[in-house]
Design an enzyme around this catalytic site. Structure first.
Site: not given
Length: 159
Positions: A35-36
């Site tokens: 989720e970066c």
């Protein structure tokens, strides 16, 4: 320790992997997160792996220490990587890369190639380490260094 081949790690399915199995190949070791903002680098890493897999192995180590951007368990992370990026390079078990519980491999990598201003700490997801076929940690890449630029460095070294 004089090289990384003394270490063993756990893959995403719980199997032990001896890094000595990769002796003779270039390695790119990356701490990753699903989720970066840098997560799309999985695509570039896979493209590089497709082109160079006879000479290089990419080892991805999910980590949740930066912004809690890898909240899933190993099964969820593997599913995400398979569905979203169809990665075929090895995905390891989720680890810590900083602090008292840092994986021994990462303690070694950080001591061999320090970051900006000589710091050892990993600053964010998608920090990458380039390891020679003899196990020497040659270079540390920042999260902002894209796989395409790393591949250009590799092209000079492996041919």
């Amino acid at each position: 320790m004089s090289d990384i081949y003394q270490f063993s790690v756990t893959d995403s399915t719980g199997n032990q992997v001896n890094l000595s199995d990769y002796q003779g190949k270039w390695l790119l070791i990356v701490n990753t997160a699903s989720e970066c903002g840098f997560t799309p680098q999985y695509q570039g890493l896979q493209a590089m792996y497709d082109r160079l897999k006879e000479k290089i192995e990419i080892l991805a180590f999910p980590c949740n220490q930066f912004g809690q951007q890898e909240p899933g368990d190993n099964t969820q992370i593997k599913s995400f990587c398979d569905l979203k990026f169809n990665i075929s390079f090895p995905l390891m078990a989720k680890i810590e890369v900083n602090g008292d519980n840092a994986d021994p491999l990462y303690k070694y990598l950080k001591s061999e190639q320090k970051g900006v201003l000589g710091t050892q700490a990993i600053k964010w997801n998608f920090t990458k380490f380039l390891v020679s076929p003899t196990g020497e940690v040659l270079k540390r890449y920042a999260p902002t260094d894209k796989p395409e630029s790393i591949e250009q460095d590799l092209a000079k070294l492996i041919n």
